[in-house]
Structures are given as structure tokens and as C-alpha cells.
Design an enzyme around this catalytic site. Sequence first.
Site, PDB file in Angstrom:
ATOM      1  N   GLU A 188      55.093  47.930  48.624  1.00 33.70           N
ATOM      2  CA  GLU A 188      53.953  47.154  48.109  1.00 33.70           C
ATOM      3  C   GLU A 188      54.227  46.659  46.681  1.00 33.70           C
ATOM      4  O   GLU A 188      53.865  45.541  46.324  1.00 33.70           O
ATOM      5  CB  GLU A 188      52.681  48.013  48.125  1.00 33.70           C
ATOM      6  CG  GLU A 188      52.094  48.171  49.511  1.00 33.70           C
ATOM      7  CD  GLU A 188      50.992  49.231  49.576  1.00 33.70           C
ATOM      8  OE1 GLU A 188      50.037  49.018  50.324  1.00 33.70           O
ATOM      9  OE2 GLU A 188      51.099  50.265  48.870  1.00 33.70           O
ATOM     10  N   ASP A 206      29.254  29.340  33.120  1.00 35.58           N
ATOM     11  CA  ASP A 206      28.722  28.021  32.784  1.00 35.58           C
ATOM     12  C   ASP A 206      29.663  27.326  31.820  1.00 35.58           C
ATOM     13  O   ASP A 206      30.514  27.961  31.195  1.00 35.58           O
ATOM     14  CB  ASP A 206      27.314  28.164  32.194  1.00 35.58           C
ATOM     15  CG  ASP A 206      27.288  29.106  31.004  1.00 35.58           C
ATOM     16  OD1 ASP A 206      27.828  28.748  29.958  1.00 35.58           O
ATOM     17  OD2 ASP A 206      26.733  30.226  31.131  1.00 35.58           O
TER      18      ASP A 206
END
Length: 734
Positions: free
Chosen positions: A614, A534
Site C-alpha cells: 500500500e 466561499d
Amino acid sequence: MAIIISSGLITIHTDHTTYQMKADELSTLLHTYYGPRIDDTDMSQLIVPRDRGFSGNPYEVGMFDKTYSFDTLPLELSAFGDGDYRITGFHAEDHLGARALRFRFREAKVLPGKYGLPGLPAVYAKESEAETLEVTLADEDAGLLVRLLYGVLPDCDVITRALIVENEGQNPVRLLKTASLSLDFLYGDFDLITFHGRHAMERKMERRSIAHSVHSVGSVRGMSSHHYNPFVILADKNTDETHGQCFGFSFLYSGEFLFEAEKDQADSTRVLMGIHPDDFTWDLQPGDSFAAPEVMMSMSGEGFGLLSRNFHRTIREHVIRGPWRDRRRPVLINNWEATYFNFNGQKLLEIADTAAACGLDLFVLDDGWFGKRNLDDSSLGDWVPNEEKLGMTLKELGERIREKGLMFGIWVEPEGFSTDSDLYRKHPDWATIVPGRKPDLSRHQLILDFTRKDVQDYILERLTSIIREGGISYIKWDLNRSICDKYSALLPVKRQGEFAHRYMLGVYRILEELLRSFPDLLIEGCCGGGGRFDAGMLYYTPQIWCSDNSDAVSRLVIQYGTSFGYPASAMGAHVSAVPNHQTGRTTPFKTRAVTAMSGTFGYELDITKMSGEEREEIRRQVGIYRELNSLVREGDYYRLSTPDDVCTVWENVSPDRTEALVSGVWHGVEANPPVFYVKPQGLIPDRTYAVSYLDGDSDKTAAVMSGAAIMAGGLPCRMPAMEYDSFLMKLAAV
Ligand code: GLA
């Protein structure tokens, strides 16, 4: 001038919107307009008084005018008990036990700059960027005074509203409801758009018609919650991303809230937003005052996209504070999904080593480093490093991590309280437990009573000492349960109804004090993921872990919903392992990075187990993120399609509009599929842009077109080569 007061008529202008109220002959403060910018015309002319049965009339006019009724007039402050039978924003009980309020306008004044609120988050601005309107109303019989505060940020097309209540009478008053926002629309047929969810699947957008009933979303969980977000939109029926009117309301508060909307007997619509009244009372003794948190509102005449960008900009520039507001956020590695509780110091250092070699910035040590916590059933409250498990002191661990060129961060859950903890054994009364009752457990834990100053001080002391000892630059502030059994051993009986709000004030106080002591500290908010996502939290924590669901495809939905009210720079997003730990889904590595790059980027997997190839890919992804991050952090955000489309596509455009990043993820693969086109936005029409895919090591230029051509004609999205394939398309002005 943004605010014009002329006799009783008060008009607020932002660059593209106007908001108006008027005190009439009975000193009723009418709400007369909120919409696209107009001049200072008195819009009360649109109010058509009518005699409506069972809508009574105030005593002053009741004998000769049956058309004047608080039940039908659009009001700036709606209060219970004065003959307004709609949902009302302000309820209080006077010393007689009566609940009948009638507020009359007293005065209005303009103050320079933007007001602040004691102990609460609030939009801030320089004096040159904002003005404050303070309107005072009073109910002299109850001895109550309400100051409505409006903060006006013309550039952002944002108006805030908060209220301060003062008891200026001789008797105590009990507040029962103090909605910060009460806004009436005289007419209109609206849709309500809310963002609902659950743990690990937050902020899914939902759209419905406002009918003749009360629609509401809210939380009584002690937090704003995963379940309903305190950001909502009211929109005309035909409003979409780029067209139509809509209004957004964002509550700068991380506690319990209620948003309500009602279409009344005369087809007017009222919306309210504030602290949830079901779990709130506040006793105001003579001379006392109470501040209700603020609501930020904005209006767009050009669809949801512009509305979102108004909120993004305001949150980025006027809610998020401190040095991290303008700094590139560190790319982090978090050990949670890599190890959960099962680690030792050696393992952490191995992860940190690999992370440093891959070019990351910050190592975050998650749950399990303190007390004797090896599972989620103990030690919350015992904020003492577990040196046996770490194999060294926190100080040494911090030093060794920093030696690798990484910042050091740590997870904490200051509000959590394990019954199996030394702290509980010493201070059982620090728990939120109703005397004589067995408390509700959740994740095996209780909640510390943050309404208490001694509890707050204990936590502050612990956090301060840990930050100093470990040389901590970043904290992940978590909370992992909803709050019930609300009771404080220190509050008097008639003040127990103040628990939920006092609790939130306690949390805010600690966050504020921490930032005061450590101005450079980066705090990431977290509440089992996005349970407190929020605007209130963003005042203290510039970023928030968006969800405990790190699956790239679920994240498309979560980040899409979140983007309506919150900027990308606030969304904590990480690349995690496959099959994903929450959904079991496998998505390509590239796609996990594309999704996470549209927030604050990081990794949450065991990179020590990754192949050399990777790791090389991680280095490349971090490089792309570094290069493009200012677009994500400071740029304008456009939703180009939705997660219901075959491909979710979004765009970040640089503030000077010469660069844009279009990111897309395919949801499915088909044989021989149609081409999927999107129309990028926000470009300079008469500049030429080179369009290229950031793919592998080579950038393949896909097209050279004018901004106007791209925005009108659109661009085809590269077709998927596999399930959940993705792309990053760069548009650069040449
Ligand atoms: C919450 C957080 C996770 C992780 C765990 C640790 O669920 O959202 O990211 O930190 O707690 O217990």
C-alpha cells in the site's frame, strides 16, 4: 474600452457579455440589460410603461403619467419605501425614524484598474486587466450617498459589484439592509440553482423554478455556512452543461448572507445578494461611510460548464493571492482521522517518517496539541503547546519533521473558546455571551468576541509566536460551531446589531495581518469542513477543506456541487481509511485517490499501519498527482456526467489543450451492463490524441483519435471490475 458612458447611458462590455444601465429624465437609474454581448444600443427601449393599479407614481409625474412607477421599472439600485413594493436591496432609517428612500443618479465615472474594499476581500487585477465604473446616487433628504462600484474583467467575462454608503447629511442614519447586488430581468422564465447541505454533506445542487413568490437562501450562523452556499445560478429552463443561458452570482464574503429572487406581478425577476439583513444594522454618523462586500457575477450563453470555468479562472487568477496561487500545493498527511486526540510526539514522528518515505511534502498536526486538550471539551483559547503530550517543544517537533524533508503545518481554531480554558477564566467577557443569559453551547464551546481589537491582538500574538516557534509553513484555520448569542461587551447598545459584520471584519483583519507577516504561509480554510467555502475566504486561504466527510462516494457529490462555483485547486481532498469513518462505506484505495486527486491532494489515515504494498501504491499515486497536478490546478474543468449517472466523470484540460485527464468513479455494479460513454471537451479538434488508462505500473493505450472525433463521438468508460471501481484516463496530443 470596457465601459462606455454616453450621456446617461452606461454600457459595460466583457468579451462575451454586456451589462447596461441608464439614468432617465427623472434621474432614476434604470437597469436596462445583462446578457450576451451586444453593441451600445440603448436597451431601455424594451421597457414598456403601463399603468398598473396599486403601483403608484412619483410626485413629479404623478398628476399626468400613471405609467411611470418604481414598482414596475427595472432599477439598478432598489430601495425600500419609494413605491417599489418588490423585494428591495437597500433599507435605511433616517433621523425621523422614516424608512422611505429615493435615490437619484448624480454622476458616473470610469477609473483605471479594479477597485479594492477596505478590510474586505475583493477581486484584484492589474490595470491592464480591469476597469472600474463608479456610479453615484444620492437621497438628499436622508443625506445618504451610495457609490455603486463595478469591477470589469473583460477576459474573464466577470463583473463585480459592491457599494459604499456615505452619510453626507447632518443627521445620523441607520442602515438596515445593504444588498451588494440588485439585478432586474425585465422578462424571462428562470430556474434557480442553489447549493445546500449540512455538516459533512455540503453543496448539493438543487434546481427549482422561480415562481411568483420570493425564493431565498442565506445564513444567520455567523458564517456563510454548510447549509446554503453564497453561490447561486439563475438559468433558462433549457440550460444544461453545454447549452443555454445562465447567470452566476458569488458573494465574496464569509459571514451571514441573503440571496433572494422574486418574480413580480409583471413576470419580471429581481435578484438580490448581500449581508443578511435579519442580523444587521449599522449606524452611520454624519461623515461616516460603510462598505458592503462585493458580488462577482458572470453570464454564459453556453451552459453551466462555461459559467463555472469563468468563476474558476477568476478565483484562481484574481481572488487567490500570494505565492501559493501559482505553486504546486504540497501533498499532505494529516493526523486527524489517524489518531484523533490520541497521540504523542513519538506517534506523530512515526507518521511523519512513513509520509516522508512515501514522498509526501507536508505533515499537518491537527487538533489536540495545545493546552490540555485531549477531547473537544477544553482549551480552545489556550494556544500554548502541550509539551508533556508532545514529549518535546513545538520547536523541536518542527525541527525533527523538517529533518525528514517535510514541511510542518498545524491546526488552529482561533475563534473557538472553551469555558474550560485559562483564557476564559481570565477573560470571561471575551466570550460572545448576552449578559444575564445562559449561552448556547455547541461542541462544548463558545465563540471569542472577534469584534474586539484586544481579542484580535491576543490571537495574532499567539498565532505569530506559534508559527515562529514551530517553523510552521501551513495553518488549517478551523471554526467548529455556528454563532449565536451575538453580543459584544464593548459595543454600545445601539451598535449591537453590527456584531456579525464586525466579527467578520475581525477575522479578515487577522488573516490579512498573518499573511503580511508570513507571506509564504499557506493557510487552508476549514469550518467543520466546508462551512465557510466561499470566495471571500479564498482571498486569504488558497484552499479550503471541502467537507468533514472524506468518503470517496459522498465526495463525488460534494465536489461536483462545489465545482459549479469554485475551482478544483481550492478543494481540500484527502484519501482516508476504510470503512470510512463518516459513512461506514468501503471503497477501493485507488478510487479514494482518484477522487482526492481532483482537489488539493493528501492523506488522512494512519499510514504507519499500511502494508509495504500500500505504501508503494501511495508513492505511485503521489507520482501521478505530481505529474498531472498542473492540469488540476491551472487547467479547465469539465463535468462530463453527474453523480446521478452510473459513473461520475470529470475532465481537466491543460491551458494549451494538449493534455487532458478524464477521471471516473462507478457508483454500482451490474451484471452484463450497458457501456457508458462520455464526450470529453476542450480538445484541439485537429490534433491527434493518444488515449491511455493510468493503471497499475503500465500505461495501456486505449485509442488514438483526433480531438474532433473524441469530442463528437465520445469515449467508452472502462467497465467496473468491482463496486466503486474507478479510472484515470489520460489524453495526450501526439
Ligand atoms: C473539524 C475539522 C476536522 C478536524 C476537527 C478537529 O471538524 O473539519 O478536519 O480538524 O475539527 O477537531
